[in-house]
Design a protein around this motif. Structure first.
Motif, PDB file in Angstrom:
ATOM      1  N   GLN A  60       0.782  -1.365  -0.403  1.00 43.66           N
ATOM      2  CA  GLN A  60       0.009  -0.041   0.136  1.00 43.66           C
ATOM      3  C   GLN A  60       0.827   1.245   0.057  1.00 43.66           C
ATOM      4  O   GLN A  60       1.957   1.380   0.255  1.00 43.66           O
ATOM      5  CB  GLN A  60      -0.273   0.127   1.560  1.00 43.66           C
ATOM      6  N   ASP A  64      -1.812   7.227  -0.047  1.00 40.14           N
ATOM      7  CA  ASP A  64      -3.401   7.057   0.039  1.00 40.14           C
ATOM      8  C   ASP A  64      -4.398   7.360   1.480  1.00 40.14           C
ATOM      9  O   ASP A  64      -3.855   5.981   2.101  1.00 40.14           O
ATOM     10  CB  ASP A  64      -3.863   5.445  -0.454  1.00 40.14           C
ATOM     11  N   ARG A  65      -4.274   8.327   1.790  1.00 45.46           N
ATOM     12  CA  ARG A  65      -5.399   9.138   2.442  1.00 45.46           C
ATOM     13  C   ARG A  65      -6.341   7.796   3.615  1.00 45.46           C
ATOM     14  O   ARG A  65      -6.308   7.011   4.336  1.00 45.46           O
ATOM     15  CB  ARG A  65      -5.897  10.055   2.409  1.00 45.46           C
ATOM     16  N   LYS A  66      -7.482   6.961   2.222  1.00 45.25           N
ATOM     17  CA  LYS A  66      -8.897   6.342   2.205  1.00 45.25           C
ATOM     18  C   LYS A  66      -8.187   5.423   3.190  1.00 45.25           C
ATOM     19  O   LYS A  66      -8.664   4.363   3.921  1.00 45.25           O
ATOM     20  CB  LYS A  66      -9.688   7.116   1.344  1.00 45.25           C
ATOM     21  N   SER A  67      -7.504   4.877   2.434  1.00 43.87           N
ATOM     22  CA  SER A  67      -6.391   3.509   2.565  1.00 43.87           C
ATOM     23  C   SER A  67      -5.813   3.259   4.086  1.00 43.87           C
ATOM     24  O   SER A  67      -6.031   1.672   5.011  1.00 43.87           O
ATOM     25  CB  SER A  67      -6.185   2.897   1.580  1.00 43.87           C
ATOM     26  N   ALA A  69      -6.673   5.088   6.151  1.00 40.63           N
ATOM     27  CA  ALA A  69      -7.287   5.089   7.346  1.00 40.63           C
ATOM     28  C   ALA A  69      -8.333   4.329   7.672  1.00 40.63           C
ATOM     29  O   ALA A  69      -8.226   3.674   8.957  1.00 40.63           O
ATOM     30  CB  ALA A  69      -7.961   6.261   6.551  1.00 40.63           C
ATOM     31  N   GLU A  70      -8.403   2.798   7.007  1.00 37.77           N
ATOM     32  CA  GLU A  70      -9.250   2.131   6.961  1.00 37.77           C
ATOM     33  C   GLU A  70      -8.223   0.665   7.252  1.00 37.77           C
ATOM     34  O   GLU A  70      -8.288   0.329   8.396  1.00 37.77           O
ATOM     35  CB  GLU A  70      -9.833   1.529   5.484  1.00 37.77           C
ATOM     36  N   LYS A  73      -8.166   1.613  11.110  1.00 42.11           N
ATOM     37  CA  LYS A  73      -9.613   1.656  11.267  1.00 42.11           C
ATOM     38  C   LYS A  73      -9.941   0.166  11.567  1.00 42.11           C
ATOM     39  O   LYS A  73      -9.462  -0.743  13.570  1.00 42.11           O
ATOM     40  CB  LYS A  73     -10.435   1.940  10.787  1.00 42.11           C
ATOM     41  N   THR A 109      -0.759  10.952   7.239  1.00 41.45           N
ATOM     42  CA  THR A 109      -1.568  10.224   6.788  1.00 41.45           C
ATOM     43  C   THR A 109      -1.080   8.834   8.017  1.00 41.45           C
ATOM     44  O   THR A 109      -2.028   8.590   8.746  1.00 41.45           O
ATOM     45  CB  THR A 109      -2.024   8.782   5.710  1.00 41.45           C
ATOM     46  N   GLU A 112      -2.494  11.199  11.344  1.00 41.02           N
ATOM     47  CA  GLU A 112      -4.163  10.589  10.687  1.00 41.02           C
ATOM     48  C   GLU A 112      -4.786   9.915  11.760  1.00 41.02           C
ATOM     49  O   GLU A 112      -5.623   9.416  12.855  1.00 41.02           O
ATOM     50  CB  GLU A 112      -4.663  11.049   9.855  1.00 41.02           C
ATOM     51  N   HIS A 116      -7.049   9.221  15.803  1.00 40.84           N
ATOM     52  CA  HIS A 116      -8.076   8.012  15.042  1.00 40.84           C
ATOM     53  C   HIS A 116      -8.056   7.333  15.873  1.00 40.84           C
ATOM     54  O   HIS A 116      -9.137   6.539  15.656  1.00 40.84           O
ATOM     55  CB  HIS A 116      -8.623   8.445  14.423  1.00 40.84           C
TER      56      HIS A 116
END
Length: 321
Positions: A60, A64-67, A69-70, A73, A109, A112, A116
């Motif tokens: 990865q 890639d901010r979304k990946s 973050a996922e 999580k 990233t 963040e 979170h």
């Protein structure tokens, strides 16, 4: 304990991951396997980790901010060791945006993700290059570092500032490690130990910059990993829980002596081409390691002769020589 190690197929990342795995921890290793240098070496490093049942690899990109973050999580990491970066001082002259994407967006990233998902401690790679043209030696963590001489150095200084702001605002424990010229088995092919060893064995001349008068605080990989492992257990707890440490050998070696040690390890004399200073380089690096000694009761000790012999032996094995 579950760890995220970024840059797990990189030089320091592989060795750090292996140490954590040997200690019994669960490690998720992340890397984008880019082609800054031969990806076959990164695949080789991964092969050292994949047999461990407590290791999982994720291919990865940090930008890639979304990946990312996922991933945070889903995995709920307790600790993060962030070693991924676009490396190389000289390459930053050719491809500056690679450094922005990997070193700046990538750090964001990670911060963040930690913010979170209640990560206990973020340890990240900084660099001795942040000291720039500082004349006072040895370099201390309390020195001003406002004069970087390469974009790579500027991104690493920016990483420290970003980490401090997140430590202050969100009480995230962060520790930056300023590495000093790391070398050893499975090291990077764009660095002097590999370049010189390869040229000497193949009978090609080597370029000796600054006429051999450069000084570097060469630090063996096992010493770096030991420092990382110890420091990740030293969690900052002040109002802004933020720390910085030098990890260096505390014994700068002149380039001329370094080459002599490689010649001895290869049992062959080098043909030398003496050249001037390269843009973005600094004449000397020298780590003050007193803060590391005080906090982690540790100081790197591997001599350049022992370390380069180990690298040269590995190089011959890796290249079937």
């Amino acid at each position: 304990m579950k760890y995220l190690v970024t840059g797990a197929a990189g030089f320091i990342g592989m060795h750090t991951s292996k140490r954590l795995l040997d200690m019994g921890y669960e490690v998720v290793g992340l890397d984008n396997l880019n082609d800054y240098y031969d990806p076959a070496l990164k695949e080789y490093r991964l092969e050292q980790l994949l047999p461990y049942p407590n290791f999982r690899f994720v291919k990865q990109d940090l930008a890639d901010r979304k990946s990312i973050a996922e991933l945070f999580k889903k995995e709920r990491f307790q600790r993060v060791i962030h070693l991924a970066a676009q490396a190389g001082v000289r390459y930053s002259l050719e491809a500056p945006f690679d450094y922005v994407d990997s070193n700046l967006v990538g750090m964001m990233t990670i911060l963040e993700g930690c913010r979170h998902n209640e990560v206990e401690h973020l340890v990240y790679a900084s660099s001795s290059s942040v000291y720039g043209m500082n004349a006072k030696i040895p370099f201390s963590e309390t020195d001003m570092v406002d004069n970087p001489v390469s974009l790579y150095a500027a991104t690493k200084k920016a990483n420290e500032l970003m980490a401090h702001s997140y430590s202050h605002l969100y009480k995230i424990s962060t520790t930056g490690l300023r590495f000093f010229t790391v070398y050893g088995p499975a090291g990077r092919p764009d660095m002097a130990p590999w370049l010189f060893t390869e040229a000497i064995i193949q009978g090609r001349p080597i370029k000796v910059f600054n006429h051999g008068k450069m000084q570097r605080d060469f630090t063996y990989i096992d010493d770096i990993v030991e420092g990382i492992i110890r420091i990740q257990n030293v969690i900052p707890e002040q109002t802004a829980p933020y720390s910085l440490y030098n990890i260096g050998n505390n014994q700068p070696v002149e380039l001329k002596s370094f080459i002599e040690a490689i010649e001895k390890a290869c049992d062959k004399e080098a043909e030398k081409i003496y050249m001037g200073m390269q843009p973005g380089d600094v004449p000397a690096t020298y780590a003050d390691t007193s803060r590391l000694e005080q906090s982690a009761n540790y100081k790197p000790t591997t001599s350049i002769e022992v370390g380069l012999k180990s690298f040269a032996d590995w190089y011959r094995q890796y290249n079937s020589i």
